[in-house]
Design a protein around this motif. Structure first.
Motif, PDB file in Angstrom:
ATOM      1  N   LEU A 186      20.531  70.294  69.645  1.00  0.00           N
ATOM      2  CA  LEU A 186      21.508  71.379  69.583  1.00  0.00           C
ATOM      3  C   LEU A 186      20.804  72.643  69.122  1.00  0.00           C
ATOM      4  CD1 LEU A 186      24.490  69.536  67.826  1.00  0.00           C
ATOM      5  CD2 LEU A 186      24.168  69.902  70.270  1.00  0.00           C
ATOM      6  N   HIS A 187      21.094  73.749  69.766  1.00  0.00           N
ATOM      7  CA  HIS A 187      20.502  75.034  69.408  1.00  0.00           C
ATOM      8  C   HIS A 187      21.419  75.743  68.418  1.00  0.00           C
ATOM      9  CE1 HIS A 187      17.303  74.898  72.463  1.00  0.00           C
ATOM     10  NE2 HIS A 187      18.212  74.301  73.238  1.00  0.00           N
ATOM     11  N   ARG A 188      20.836  76.157  67.291  1.00  0.00           N
ATOM     12  CA  ARG A 188      21.546  76.910  66.269  1.00  0.00           C
ATOM     13  C   ARG A 188      20.726  78.150  65.944  1.00  0.00           C
ATOM     14  NH1 ARG A 188      24.943  74.409  67.957  1.00  0.00           N
ATOM     15  NH2 ARG A 188      26.370  72.946  66.958  1.00  0.00           N
ATOM     16  N   GLY A 189      21.010  79.225  66.656  1.00  0.00           N
ATOM     17  CA  GLY A 189      20.221  80.427  66.481  1.00  0.00           C
ATOM     18  C   GLY A 189      18.808  80.225  66.993  1.00  0.00           C
ATOM     19  N   THR A 190      17.826  80.532  66.142  1.00  0.00           N
ATOM     20  CA  THR A 190      16.427  80.328  66.514  1.00  0.00           C
ATOM     21  C   THR A 190      15.960  78.913  66.207  1.00  0.00           C
ATOM     22  OG1 THR A 190      15.702  81.156  64.353  1.00  0.00           O
ATOM     23  CG2 THR A 190      15.903  82.768  66.153  1.00  0.00           C
ATOM     24  N   GLU A 191      16.797  78.124  65.539  1.00  0.00           N
ATOM     25  CA  GLU A 191      16.424  76.765  65.161  1.00  0.00           C
ATOM     26  C   GLU A 191      17.104  75.759  66.082  1.00  0.00           C
ATOM     27  OE1 GLU A 191      15.664  77.213  60.389  1.00  0.00           O
ATOM     28  OE2 GLU A 191      17.655  76.613  61.074  1.00  0.00           O
ATOM     29  N   THR A 192      16.571  74.549  66.086  1.00  0.00           N
ATOM     30  CA  THR A 192      17.155  73.448  66.849  1.00  0.00           C
ATOM     31  C   THR A 192      17.323  72.243  65.939  1.00  0.00           C
ATOM     32  OG1 THR A 192      14.942  72.757  67.575  1.00  0.00           O
ATOM     33  CG2 THR A 192      16.204  74.184  69.065  1.00  0.00           C
ATOM     34  N   VAL A 193      18.468  71.618  66.049  1.00  0.00           N
ATOM     35  CA  VAL A 193      18.785  70.415  65.274  1.00  0.00           C
ATOM     36  C   VAL A 193      18.729  69.231  66.216  1.00  0.00           C
ATOM     37  CG1 VAL A 193      20.458  69.288  63.761  1.00  0.00           C
ATOM     38  CG2 VAL A 193      20.262  71.773  63.761  1.00  0.00           C
ATOM     39  N   HIS A 194      18.029  68.174  65.783  1.00  0.00           N
ATOM     40  CA  HIS A 194      17.836  66.985  66.610  1.00  0.00           C
ATOM     41  C   HIS A 194      18.499  65.784  65.945  1.00  0.00           C
ATOM     42  CE1 HIS A 194      14.635  69.719  67.823  1.00  0.00           C
ATOM     43  NE2 HIS A 194      14.577  69.065  68.968  1.00  0.00           N
ATOM     44  N   ARG A 242      26.154  67.395  52.788  1.00  0.00           N
ATOM     45  CA  ARG A 242      24.779  67.038  52.447  1.00  0.00           C
ATOM     46  C   ARG A 242      24.628  65.518  52.333  1.00  0.00           C
ATOM     47  NH1 ARG A 242      24.409  69.866  48.196  1.00  0.00           N
ATOM     48  NH2 ARG A 242      23.343  71.668  49.107  1.00  0.00           N
ATOM     49  N   CYS A 243      25.618  64.864  51.742  1.00  0.00           N
ATOM     50  CA  CYS A 243      25.563  63.399  51.624  1.00  0.00           C
ATOM     51  C   CYS A 243      25.637  62.740  53.000  1.00  0.00           C
ATOM     52  CB  CYS A 243      26.703  62.900  50.736  1.00  0.00           C
ATOM     53  SG  CYS A 243      26.548  63.380  49.003  1.00  0.00           S
ATOM     54  N   ILE A 244      26.497  63.286  53.867  1.00  0.00           N
ATOM     55  CA  ILE A 244      26.605  62.718  55.210  1.00  0.00           C
ATOM     56  C   ILE A 244      25.285  62.836  55.941  1.00  0.00           C
ATOM     57  CG2 ILE A 244      27.709  63.033  57.466  1.00  0.00           C
ATOM     58  CD1 ILE A 244      30.245  63.815  55.993  1.00  0.00           C
ATOM     59  N   GLY A 245      24.659  64.019  55.857  1.00  0.00           N
ATOM     60  CA  GLY A 245      23.388  64.206  56.541  1.00  0.00           C
ATOM     61  C   GLY A 245      22.276  63.334  55.987  1.00  0.00           C
ATOM     62  N   GLU A 246      22.224  63.190  54.665  1.00  0.00           N
ATOM     63  CA  GLU A 246      21.154  62.400  54.059  1.00  0.00           C
ATOM     64  C   GLU A 246      21.347  60.905  54.280  1.00  0.00           C
ATOM     65  OE1 GLU A 246      18.380  63.125  52.646  1.00  0.00           O
ATOM     66  OE2 GLU A 246      18.559  65.293  52.744  1.00  0.00           O
ATOM     67  N   ASP A 247      22.583  60.444  54.212  1.00  0.00           N
ATOM     68  CA  ASP A 247      22.841  59.001  54.286  1.00  0.00           C
ATOM     69  C   ASP A 247      23.138  58.518  55.704  1.00  0.00           C
ATOM     70  OD1 ASP A 247      22.554  58.991  51.557  1.00  0.00           O
ATOM     71  OD2 ASP A 247      24.698  59.193  51.158  1.00  0.00           O
ATOM     72  N   ALA A 248      23.127  59.386  56.680  1.00  0.00           N
ATOM     73  CA  ALA A 248      23.408  58.968  58.049  1.00  0.00           C
ATOM     74  C   ALA A 248      22.327  58.021  58.551  1.00  0.00           C
ATOM     75  CB  ALA A 248      23.504  60.192  58.965  1.00  0.00           C
ATOM     76  N   PRO A 249      22.714  56.947  59.253  1.00  0.00           N
ATOM     77  CA  PRO A 249      21.689  56.042  59.804  1.00  0.00           C
ATOM     78  C   PRO A 249      20.912  56.671  60.949  1.00  0.00           C
ATOM     79  CG  PRO A 249      23.880  55.373  60.524  1.00  0.00           C
ATOM     80  CD  PRO A 249      24.078  56.476  59.542  1.00  0.00           C
ATOM     81  N   GLN A 250      21.454  57.719  61.542  1.00  0.00           N
ATOM     82  CA  GLN A 250      20.724  58.425  62.584  1.00  0.00           C
ATOM     83  C   GLN A 250      19.557  59.202  61.983  1.00  0.00           C
ATOM     84  OE1 GLN A 250      23.980  60.745  64.307  1.00  0.00           O
ATOM     85  NE2 GLN A 250      23.601  59.741  66.251  1.00  0.00           N
ATOM     86  N   LEU A 251      18.546  59.435  62.828  1.00  0.00           N
ATOM     87  CA  LEU A 251      17.450  60.317  62.430  1.00  0.00           C
ATOM     88  C   LEU A 251      17.873  61.748  62.737  1.00  0.00           C
ATOM     89  CD1 LEU A 251      14.415  58.356  63.933  1.00  0.00           C
ATOM     90  CD2 LEU A 251      15.557  58.010  61.742  1.00  0.00           C
ATOM     91  N   ILE A 252      17.862  62.614  61.721  1.00  0.00           N
ATOM     92  CA  ILE A 252      18.258  64.000  61.881  1.00  0.00           C
ATOM     93  C   ILE A 252      17.142  64.878  61.342  1.00  0.00           C
ATOM     94  CG2 ILE A 252      20.048  65.727  61.427  1.00  0.00           C
ATOM     95  CD1 ILE A 252      21.963  63.470  60.793  1.00  0.00           C
ATOM     96  N   TRP A 253      16.728  65.849  62.123  1.00  0.00           N
ATOM     97  CA  TRP A 253      15.714  66.797  61.654  1.00  0.00           C
ATOM     98  C   TRP A 253      15.939  68.147  62.317  1.00  0.00           C
ATOM     99  CZ3 TRP A 253      15.013  63.174  65.322  1.00  0.00           C
ATOM    100  CH2 TRP A 253      14.419  63.528  66.528  1.00  0.00           C
TER     101      TRP A 253
END
Length: 549
Positions: free
Chosen positions: A253-261, A155-166
């Motif tokens: 990336l496709h994860r089931g019915t969701e997609t992570v960008h 969770r910390c890696i995802g929140e503090d990453a300089p990349q935009l993740i959604w």
């Protein structure tokens, strides 16, 4: 007293006692909420390893291993998971020697880890010693805490990453975004918000994208495959009140019915590519204006760049040049069109071509090609970065023709001078002898063939060896090597055998000077004090000398 009337009562009492005991036992075995509490042995996660190979595990341990993903063996994955809760676990396992049992306390006091080692087998038992986990039927407290640690790290890696993740759900709605994405969305919303609305509340600000969910930042285009699972595309983001745009490389990336960008800022890369493209276009326009033919071959020796002058000079078809031919193929076509010097045999020509390419890679190839059609090309090979090589073709036919014309004129002038009986030498403004005739060599001897250039000082020294002592040669030396205005004049000299010489000097255009020597006709040997420079003596027959400089 008979027991027959009491028998039914005793039976009822026994049945009631047994029923009560059964109820108490049943209640004791029921967990809160009506769930059965398993025996303590069933709650523990136990792993049995033979080296790095897992040979047995309890059901909770199996469920824990099923949650682990990544490279490495199951033992490596388990040790990596528990290392945060049991610091130095990997080091301790590597240091195990001999048979026995060891106990390692967990950080936070929620349990311990039992290590049993015998005959190369290792048994790891997770023993909970603190508050139970919420769902003890699926995982014990230690494993639950380890998973919680890993979840917090991710969770910390995802929140503090300089990349935009959604993340986008199956219905196309934004379901989660990290801090970098939310900050950029808020900055975009503030930039598009009118200045008078800056102090409005959250509800009003939500209309500008500062509520949840925030406004979508990107209108992604067509994705292309990128790697085994992902897709990528490059999109731009306009910046309000700024002319420049920001560019992002979006991976999906496709994860089931969701997609992570994931979006990475590549603005500097795009700007560098645009600058390089403009630079290449500028070079292309410059090359198109050159009169010198340019052909660049890459490291595979395929033609990648050529300018119109190369097509004009060689006459090779545009379609052929656009097909990116090999350098050997280009030279073969040039030979077919008689655009190469004709060799004695084809085998030697192929060797020359190989030498040409090798010399060009070292930047030492430069030759003049005299073609059968009368044209003359200067061909130069130059190395380029990344193993490429460039050839420059320059038509020097006019230059060669002009040089030959000048050489013919010079040869004609030399032939004319050779017909004159007077010994003549021409010196440049710097005092270097430019040319002389045969009479000059006959009088003073041939110059030293080892000297490329002879100056007036060396020539005067040669004259003085065959002349009687006189200051005249020194004056001639000063006259030729000096500066200022110079005029024509004569000097009277006398050779060592007494014969007289008349020396005349005549200024020529460009600062050059002509000096001629003519022997006196039918004059016997006579040496006067005037020629020897004796003071107080003067030759009344000597003409007036022009000494202007």
């Amino acid at each position: 007293m008979t027991l027959t009337p009491l028998l039914p009562l005793l039976i009822v009492i026994c049945v009631s006692t047994l029923a009560a005991a059964a109820i108490v036992t049943l209640l004791a075995r029921l967990a809160p909420g009506g769930r059965s509490r398993p025996a303590p042995a069933e709650l523990r996660s136990v792993f049995l390893f033979d080296g790095d190979c897992l040979i047995d595990a309890t059901a909770p341990a199996r469920r824990l291993l099923d949650r682990l993903e990544g490279p490495g063996t199951e033992r490596d994955l388990l040790v990596s998971l528990l290392d945060h809760r049991f610091p130095g676990l990997a080091r301790r396992l590597a240091a195990l020697e001999g048979d026995g049992r060891r106990r390692i306390e967990a950080r936070g006091g929620i349990g311990w880890l039992e290590l049993e080692h015998w005959d190369g087998l290792l048994r790891l038992s997770l023993c909970p010693g603190g508050p139970s986990a919420p769902d003890q039927t699926s995982i014990d407290a230690i494993a639950f805490a380890a998973l919680q640690d890993e979840l917090e790290t991710l969770r910390c890696i995802g929140e503090d990453a300089p990349q935009l993740i959604w993340k986008i759900d199956g219905e196309g709605r934004l379901s989660w975004a990290n801090r970098a994405y939310l900050r950029l969305a808020e900055a975009q919303a503030k930039a598009t918000q009118p200045a008078g609305d800056a102090g409005q509340g959250l509800n009003e600000g939500a209309e500008h994208g500062r509520g949840w969910p925030p406004d979508r930042l990107f209108e992604v285009g067509e994705f292309k495959p990128a790697g085994p699972e992902g897709e990528s595309c490059r999109v731009s983001l306009s910046q309000p009140r700024r002319p420049a745009r920001r560019w992002f490389e979006v991976t999906r990336l496709h994860r089931g019915t969701e997609t992570v960008h994931f979006a990475l800022d590549v603005t500097e890369i795009v700007e560098a590519e645009q600058a390089r493209r403009k630079f290449v276009q500028t070079l292309t326009k410059t090359f198109a204006q050159l009169a010198i033919g340019l052909a660049i071959f890459d490291r595979d020796r395929k033609l990648v760049i050529f300018n119109p002058a190369f097509h004009d000079l060689t006459g090779l078809p545009i379609a052929f040049l656009n097909s990116r031919p090999q350098v050997q193929t280009v030279l073969d076509r040039l030979r077919d069109r008689s655009m190469l010097p004709e060799p004695k045999d084809y085998a030697s020509w192929r060797e020359q071509v190989a030498a040409l390419e090798a010399q060009a890679t070292r930047g030492t190839y430069c030759e003049t090609w005299s073609l059968p059609g009368g044209q003359t090309y200067r061909v130069t090979g130059r190395p380029h970065p990344d193993g490429a090589v460039a050839f420059l073709f320059e038509d020097i036919s006019a230059e060669i023709s002009l040089t030959r014309h000048f050489r013919a004129e010079i040869d004609t002038a030399r032939a004319v001078l050779d017909t004159l009986p007077e010994a003549i030498a021409v010196f440049s403004a710097g005092g270097t002898r430019l040319l002389h005739n045969e009479a000059y060599e006959t009088l003073w001897g041939a110059p030293d063939p080892g000297l490329a250039e002879t100056g007036i000082t060396e020539e005067v020294a040669r004259w003085q060896q065959g002349l009687a002592p006189s200051p005249a040669p020194g004056r001639l030396r000063d006259l030729v090597g000096g500066f200022g205005e110079r005029s024509a004049g004569t000097e009277r000299l006398r050779r060592a055998d007494g014969r007289g010489l008349t020396c005349r000097h005549l200024p020529l255009p460009g600062g050059a000077m002509l000096i001629g020597f003519a022997e006196d006709a039918a004059e016997g040997p006579r040496i006067t004090t005037a020629e020897t420079g004796a003071p107080g003596q003067h030759d009344p027959e000597a003409p007036v000398r022009a000494r202007g400089r």
